[in-house]
Design an enzyme around this catalytic site. Structure first.
Site, short mmCIF file in Angstrom:
data_model
loop_
_atom_site.label_atom_id
_atom_site.label_comp_id
_atom_site.label_asym_id
_atom_site.label_seq_id
_atom_site.Cartn_x
_atom_site.Cartn_y
_atom_site.Cartn_z
CE LYS A 200 -3.46 2.40 2.75
NZ LYS A 200 -4.40 2.40 3.86
CD GLU A 206 9.27 -5.95 7.23
OE1 GLU A 206 9.07 -4.81 6.76
OE2 GLU A 206 8.93 -6.30 8.38
N GLY A 255 -4.79 -1.70 4.90
CA GLY A 255 -3.97 -2.81 4.41
C GLY A 255 -4.60 -4.17 4.67
NE ARG A 256 -6.42 -3.78 10.81
CZ ARG A 256 -5.76 -2.63 10.97
NH1 ARG A 256 -4.60 -2.46 10.37
NH2 ARG A 256 -6.25 -1.67 11.72
CD GLU A 341 -1.79 -4.37 11.39
OE1 GLU A 341 -2.45 -4.27 10.34
OE2 GLU A 341 -0.57 -4.56 11.39
CG HIS A 372 -4.23 -35.94 16.10
ND1 HIS A 372 -4.44 -37.19 16.66
CD2 HIS A 372 -5.23 -35.76 15.21
CE1 HIS A 372 -5.49 -37.75 16.10
NE2 HIS A 372 -6.00 -36.90 15.22
CE LYS A 492 5.67 -0.87 9.96
NZ LYS A 492 4.68 -0.19 9.13
O1 F6P Z 1 3.21 -2.79 9.74
C1 F6P Z 1 1.87 -3.04 9.62
C2 F6P Z 1 1.38 -2.75 8.24
O2 F6P Z 1 1.28 -1.39 8.05
C3 F6P Z 1 0.06 -3.44 7.99
O3 F6P Z 1 -1.02 -2.75 8.46
C4 F6P Z 1 0.10 -3.59 6.52
O4 F6P Z 1 -0.84 -4.53 6.08
C5 F6P Z 1 1.53 -4.01 6.31
O5 F6P Z 1 2.24 -3.26 7.25
C6 F6P Z 1 2.08 -3.82 4.94
O6 F6P Z 1 2.02 -2.50 4.53
P1 F6P Z 1 2.21 -2.09 3.04
O7 F6P Z 1 1.13 -2.71 2.24
O8 F6P Z 1 2.16 -0.60 3.02
O9 F6P Z 1 3.56 -2.60 2.59
#
Ligand code: F6P
Length: 528
Positions: A200, A206, A255-256, A341, A372, A492
């Site tokens: 987003k 990452e 995002g979620r 979240e 199990h 972060k």
């Molecule tokens: O760190 C949490 C977050 O902001 C989530 O809410 C989001 O889904 C994820 O990181 C990834 O964010 P992006 O889509 O901006 O890379």
């Protein structure tokens, strides 16, 4: 807030606490009283420790908390995400034009439809081979993203794998641990692999790290073999992704809550546009239900109220999610982000400290595997762990007989949890007295069972929307903003600051003793 309603609930719980589900089930109409349906979807909450009085009190709380007004405000495009001053309009991504969603005075359909048409056309053309790499048809797709830009797509693509047809193999890379990218790319041909960068913000450490590494892995094919899914069009351009390969969305999609947007491209590539549209329709059917059904018959509201009862009256800190469906193996992880979240908050909308517990820990694994491993604790441990069981009536595989076993196991677990086995029943089996306590099942352990006809794109969309709206209702009752996630920011920022220290470029001076100690050990282990 709503103190009368909370204290009325408390009175009901004080009354019900000594009651056993064995007693509550003396009412033969209990299933009828405490189950509800929407088309082929049934929610049975009769195995929760409630009765008619408690149920009425829960509905009263929902009313008093203004669930209907806040729901209407969300659907009307009000900026209910107040800490970020944003609308919450993921529902508009699966709407029909006639639903009339508006943002900034214009129909959302004018934004949503062209992008949806474009990314679905792209997906179908990749699937048909009309859009291909220089070296030929795309055989594989890697979605690079994390959190909401990963968990939705990976969960849905896995759940809908039988709908793949001739679609490419879809893979997912999320972790900044290079092992993830290296394990996924091993054996893939960069010449025929399409890499999607799903983010987003297009700033997530990452994702941007993996995207840069994947670009290098693609080499000469990078120009042709990449696409981006983002709201940050400047950053996608700066990264070098051609505009025709960028599919956007908007800051009013959390995002979620973004699997319905261009973030779902990997799903569309996997199952094709018709199935993706069916997935959206399923979600819309739940939206319509949520918007119009009276509270007492409103499935997301009921699921939410059961959760409030478990969390705030029974004091349960966790909820176990058990899909009796191997293809829903990532659903617990998906709902973990969605729920934790959103409602893992300690202050109310006005910034004041919450007076009651908010979101629980969500965890789980598919049944029957979970039986199990950790079900022992759920049946006989010292804590009460409420369970959500999710199962389809019909088989998703050719091994139809095995589905009967799956169903039997699912129903058996909720039966055992609810009714248990008394000491007398154990004794009647001839068990020696010393072993009796070990073999007793206390029962009275709550669960809700969700049954649908089959796991198809429509049903999956509907199921996810059910949980989305459940989270909304609970957030409203707890009085939190379910649409921000400031709690992820500190880690972060600290990680960013630690990178040069880990690299040995700057000194750890000023860091706490534990962090310095650990950095020292890591440096020793690295031989530096
Ligand atoms: O760190 C949490 C977050 O902001 C989530 O809410 C989001 O889904 C994820 O990181 C990834 O964010 P992006 O889509 O901006 O890379």
């Amino acid at each position: 807030m709503h103190d009368d309603h909370w204290s009325s609930l408390q009175t009901h719980w004080d009354r019900l606490k000594p009651a056993h589900l064995r007693d509550l089930f003396k009412d033969e109409g209990r299933f009828g009283h405490f189950s509800r349906q929407l088309d082929d979807l049934t929610i049975d909450f009769s195995k929760e420790r409630i009765d008619a009085g408690a149920f009425e009190a829960l509905l009263g709380l929902a009313k008093a908390a203004g669930v209907e007004a806040r729901r209407d405000a969300m659907f009307a495009g009000e900026r209910i995400n107040s800490t970020e001053d944003r609308e919450v309009l993921h529902v508009a991504l699966r709407a029909e034009r006639s639903d009339g969603f508006m943002v900034d005075g214009a129909p959302t359909a004018e934004l949503v439809e062209p992008v949806l048409d474009a990314f679905l056309a792209f997906a179908d053309q990749v699937r048909s081979g009309d859009i291909a790499a220089k070296a030929g048809r795309f055989t594989d797709v890697i979605n690079i993203g994390i959190g909401g830009s990963d968990l939705g797509p990976v969960m849905v693509a896995r759940a809908l794998s039988p709908y793949r047809g001739q679609g490419p193999n879809v893979h997912f890379v999320s972790n900044v641990d290079g092992a993830h990218l290296s394990d996924v790319t091993a054996g893939l041909d960069p010449a025929t692999t399409l890499v999607l960068v799903a983010s987003k913000t297009f700033t997530t450490q990452e994702t941007m790290t993996n995207a840069a590494a994947a670009k290098a892995w693609l080499g000469a094919a990078a120009a042709q073999n990449m696409a981006a899914l983002s709201t940050n069009l400047e950053a996608t351009e700066a990264f070098g992704i051609p505009q025709v390969r960028v599919f956007g969305f908007w800051d009013w999609v959390g995002g979620r809550y973004s699997v319905w947007s261009a973030i779902g491209l990997s799903v569309a590539l996997s199952v094709g546009s018709d199935h993706f549209r069916a997935f959206l329709s399923g979600a819309r059917s739940m939206d319509q239900h949520f918007k119009t059904a009276p509270l007492a018959d409103n499935l997301p509201v009921l699921l939410a109220l059961i959760g409030i009862w478990r969390r705030n009256m029974m004091g349960c800190a966790t909820v176990a999610m058990m899909p009796y469906d191997q293809r829903l193996e990532r659903l617990p992880a998906y709902v973990q982000q969605l729920d934790m979240e959103s409602n893992g908050k300690r202050v109310a909308l006005d910034g004041s400290a919450l007076e009651r517990s908010s979101g629980p820990v969500i965890w789980g694994e598919p049944g029957t595997n979970a039986q199990h491993s950790f079900f022992q604790l759920i049946h006989q441990g010292t804590d009460i762990i409420p369970v959500d069981f999710i199962v389809s009536a019909t088989s998703g595989s050719d091994y139809v007989d095995q589905h009967e076993l799956l169903l039997a196991n699912c129903l058996a677990q909720s039966e055992a949890l609810a009714f248990g086995k008394t000491a007398d029943e154990v004794r009647a089996e001839g068990v020696t007295e010393a072993l009796v306590p070990h073999k007793v099942f206390p029962g009275n352990r709550p669960s809700t069972t969700i049954v649908q006809r089959r796991l198809d794109p429509f049903a999956l969309g509907r199921l996810i929307a059910l949980y989305e709206h459940k989270v909304f209702v609970q957030g409203t009752i707890w009085g939190v903003n379910s649409y921000d996630q400031w709690g992820v920011e500190l880690g972060k920022a600290l990680a960013q600051a630690l990178v040069p220290i880990v690299r040995g470029q700057t000194s750890p001076d000023g860091k706490d003793a534990s962090t310095q100690g650990l950095l020292g050990r890591i440096a020793e282990l690295n031989g530096s």
